[in-house]
Structure formats: structure tokens, C-alpha cells
Design an enzyme around this catalytic site. Structure first.
Site, PDB file in Angstrom:
ATOM      1  N   THR A  39       1.022  -1.248  -0.408  1.00  0.00           N
ATOM      2  CA  THR A  39       0.040   0.399   0.224  1.00  0.00           C
ATOM      3  C   THR A  39       0.692   1.703  -0.071  1.00  0.00           C
ATOM      4  O   THR A  39       0.677   2.732  -0.720  1.00  0.00           O
ATOM      5  CB  THR A  39      -1.152  -0.071   1.362  1.00  0.00           C
ATOM      6  OG1 THR A  39      -1.953  -1.278   1.006  1.00  0.00           O
ATOM      7  CG2 THR A  39      -2.006   1.050   1.461  1.00  0.00           C
ATOM      8  N   SER A  80       1.813  -7.679  -0.828  1.00  0.00           N
ATOM      9  CA  SER A  80       2.679  -8.446  -0.231  1.00  0.00           C
ATOM     10  C   SER A  80       1.564  -9.871   0.400  1.00  0.00           C
ATOM     11  O   SER A  80       2.091 -11.212   0.391  1.00  0.00           O
ATOM     12  CB  SER A  80       3.027  -7.994   1.203  1.00  0.00           C
ATOM     13  OG  SER A  80       1.727  -7.855   2.727  1.00  0.00           O
TER      14      SER A  80
HETATM   15  N1  ASP Z   1      -3.113  -4.344   2.742  1.00  0.00           N
HETATM   16  C1  ASP Z   1      -1.809  -4.286   2.195  1.00  0.00           C
HETATM   17  C2  ASP Z   1      -0.637  -2.800   2.630  1.00  0.00           C
HETATM   18  O1  ASP Z   1      -0.604  -2.834   3.510  1.00  0.00           O
HETATM   19  C3  ASP Z   1      -1.703  -5.143   0.966  1.00  0.00           C
HETATM   20  C4  ASP Z   1      -0.585  -5.439   1.177  1.00  0.00           C
HETATM   21  O2  ASP Z   1      -0.513  -6.227   2.163  1.00  0.00           O
HETATM   22  O3  ASP Z   1       0.308  -5.355  -0.124  1.00  0.00           O
HETATM   23  O4  ASP Z   1       0.234  -2.765   1.593  1.00  0.00           O
END
Ligand code: ASP
Length: 322
Positions: A12, A53
Site C-alpha cells: 500500500t 504482500s
Molecule cells: N493492505 C496491504 C498493505 O498494507 C496490501 C499488501 O499487503 O500489500 O500494503
């Protein structure tokens, strides 16, 4: 002047809104520019990927740890990794399991995207860079820095899907607090000795099997059929499982497949208390993983199987008593 290397992997913190939703497209150099790092710090950057991720694999984690090691080999004072928060507690823990250097690897990310009107990523990254260059972080292994705090990797968990304070280490607390420019030590958590894991070899497959009211052993058997060399039970309460799963776990252990018990409850250790529950598992040779989350337990069991295929229990015992 202190030197830190930033490795970006996506998440994110690097995401922007597109027609289909958020995508991690922002490179490390742009993340760094937005963070406005402390003037007394030299920061170099590299991009290992631009993915969420949730799409990382265990072998991606091994590559990431190798890359962090390579950067430390070039003489920097610390390494910062930006990645998605969904699996950050796993990456940080794997890095920590093998980390044998006093200089830290500090993971950070964001809950709001790079193009949000009020992004949290730049502040988190500036904090992580400060932590990575600080003496306070030395000997603490891999850390996860978020929302003004840094946690030792072992025991840290994502506890909120969207709020800025995304992480906690239930029952353990943070190791470091950021206060303006200062990096304050709150605790110096003990670390088990690093595991001599070959980072170029695939980790053995270990699956996590969820336990819930009325669950049978179908998923446990399916894990072994799929090639799991070990299984983690995401048990109920303090380490209890439905009778069918207890029976299945006993069979697995008797057949040479190690089973580790963690809890689906976010805080507190597992303990073999109930005759027909946890105590039955312990009698059957199942190993209790303290307060490790099932996801961190999975990596520990996989690493133990890789390091000591004939006796992973011994590695687990050493690790879990520190
Ligand atoms: N919600 C996730 C983040 O904070 C998405 C991920 O893990 O890439 O990046």
C-alpha cells in the site's frame, strides 16, 4: 554520516488508485523523496518488486533476506524494507530468524496509499530510516516500524485492517518509540540464536490448519497429501482442538510429521491444560509454540525442518524457550 539502504517491494505504501483498485506502482526513489529523510542520513535505494504482500511467496521472502544481507555486506548501517502490511509480520520474522548481524533490518509500510490525501507511508518510512540508523536498534534483529513504534519481529501481529496503528505485539509491547527526532528504547527483547538456514534452498512446505467448532481432520490430511512436511494447528483458546483433529495430529506425529500448536486467539501463550484438549496433544508429541502466531509458527517449523530434518523438535525446543 550514517548510511541506510532502502529496498522497496510494493504494498500500500507504494500504491496508487487505478480503474480496478489500488496497485503498487511507486518506485523506491519516489517513496524516499516523499518521506523527506533526515538530512544527516545518506539513503541509497533499490526496487525488488512492486507487488501487494498478499502475492509474495516464501521463496520471495528468502530472496528478500538475501538482498538485505547483500546490502549490509556493502557497509551500510542498516536496511529498511518497504512492503505490504498483510504479510509483513511473516517477512520480518523470517528475516529475524536468520539475522546474525548487529545492524537492523527495519520493515515498514502503510495503511493508506501513496496517492491518498493523507498518506501514512512517508511518516512511517522517515521513522524506519531513523530507527535503522540508530544505535538503539542495534542487536535487536529485524524490526517492524509503524505508526511511531518499532516492534521486535517475533510476536508482532497485524491487529487492524485499516487503521494507522496496524500492528501490536500482544503481551510483549513495542521495543522502540519515536519521539520527534529521537529514537527511544522501551525494551530489549531477548533473541534466540540465529538459525543457519540456507537461504538459496526452498523451505519445506508447512501448512496451517484452522480449528473451529466441529472441525474434522479433512484439512489436516489434505495438507499432508499436498506435501506438507509439518503442520501448524491454529488451535482454539490456549491450544485445544476438536477430537478429530487431536486424533489426526497424533497420527501425523507418530508418522514423523511434526505438528506445532499456536492459537487463533491474538494474545497469550498456548499451554497443555485440558485432558481432552491441549494435554492430549502434548501427550501425542505435538509441540506448543508459546505466543507465536500461526503464521510465524509456520515459518519457524519450516526453518527447523530445513536446518535439522531429522530432529526439528530440538531446534524448536531451543528456540521456543528463549
Ligand atoms: N493492505 C496491504 C498493505 O498494507 C496490501 C499488501 O499487503 O500489500 O500494503
Amino acid at each position: 554520516m550514517a548510511r541506510v539502504h532502502l529496498i522497496a517491494t510494493g504494498g500500500t505504501i507504494a500504491s496508487r488508485q487505478g480503474p480496478d483498485g489500488l496497485s503498487a506502482v511507486t518506485p523506491a526513489a519516489e517513496l524516499l523523496a516523499a518521506a523527506r529523510p533526515p538530512a544527516q542520513l545518506t539513503v541509497t535505494t533499490s526496487d525488488l518488486g512492486t507487488v501487494g504482500s498478499f502475492a509474495l511467496t516464501t521463496s520471495d521472502l528468502l530472496d528478500l533476506v538475501l538482498e538485505a544481507r547483500r546490502c549490509l555486506g556493502e557497509g551500510v548501517d542498516g536496511v529498511v524494507v518497504t512492503q505490504g502490511t498483510d504479510t509483513m509480520e511473516e517477512s520480518a520474522y523470517l528475516a529475524d530468524l536468520v539475522h546474525d548481524d548487529p545492524r537492523p533490518i527495519v520493515f515498514t509500510g502503510a495503511q493508506r496509499p501513496f496517492d491518498s490525501p493523507s498518506p501514512d507511508g512517508p511518516g512511517n518510512l522517515a521513522d524506519a530510516l531513523r530507527v535503522a540508523s540508530s544505535r538503539a536498534a542495534r542487536e535487536l534483529g529485524a524490526l517492524l516500524c509503524f505508526d511511531g513504534l518499532a516492534f521486535a519481529a517475533r510476536g508482532v501481529r497485524k491487529i487492524d485492517t485499516l487503521r494507522s496503528g496496524a500492528f501490536e505485539a500482544p503481551g510483549r509491547g513495542p521495543a522502540i518509540r519515536l519521539a520527534g527526532e529521537s529514537v527511544l528504547t522501551l525494551a530489549t527483547p531477548a533473541r534466540p540464536s540465529p538459525l543457519p538456514l540456507d537461504l538459496r534452498a526452498e523451505l519445506p512446505r508447512v501448512d496451517v490448519v484452522a480449528c473451529y467448532l466441529g472441525a474434522d481432520a479433512s484439512l489436516l490430511h489434505a495438507a499432508v497429501r499436498a506435501g506438507a512436511a509439518g503442520v501448524v494447528l491454529q488451535a482454539l483458546g490456549a491450544g485445544n482442538v476438536p477430537p478429530a483433529i487431536a486424533e489426526g495430529a497424533e497420527e501425523l506425529v507418530a508418522g514423523g510429521v511434526p505438528v506445532l500448536v499456536c492459537s487463533r486467539v491474538p494474545s497469550g501463550p498456548v499451554a497443555p491444560l485440558y485432558a481432552a484438549g491441549g494435554a492430549r496433544l502434548a501427550r501425542g508429541g505435538v509441540v506448543f509454540a508459546g505466543d507465536l502466531s500461526p503464521w510465524q509458527g509456520r515459518l519457524l517449523l519450516a526453518a527447523a525442518l530445513a536446518v535439522a530434518p531429522a530432529d526439528p523438535q530440538q531446534v524448536l525446543a531451543r528456540h521456543l524457550t528463549v
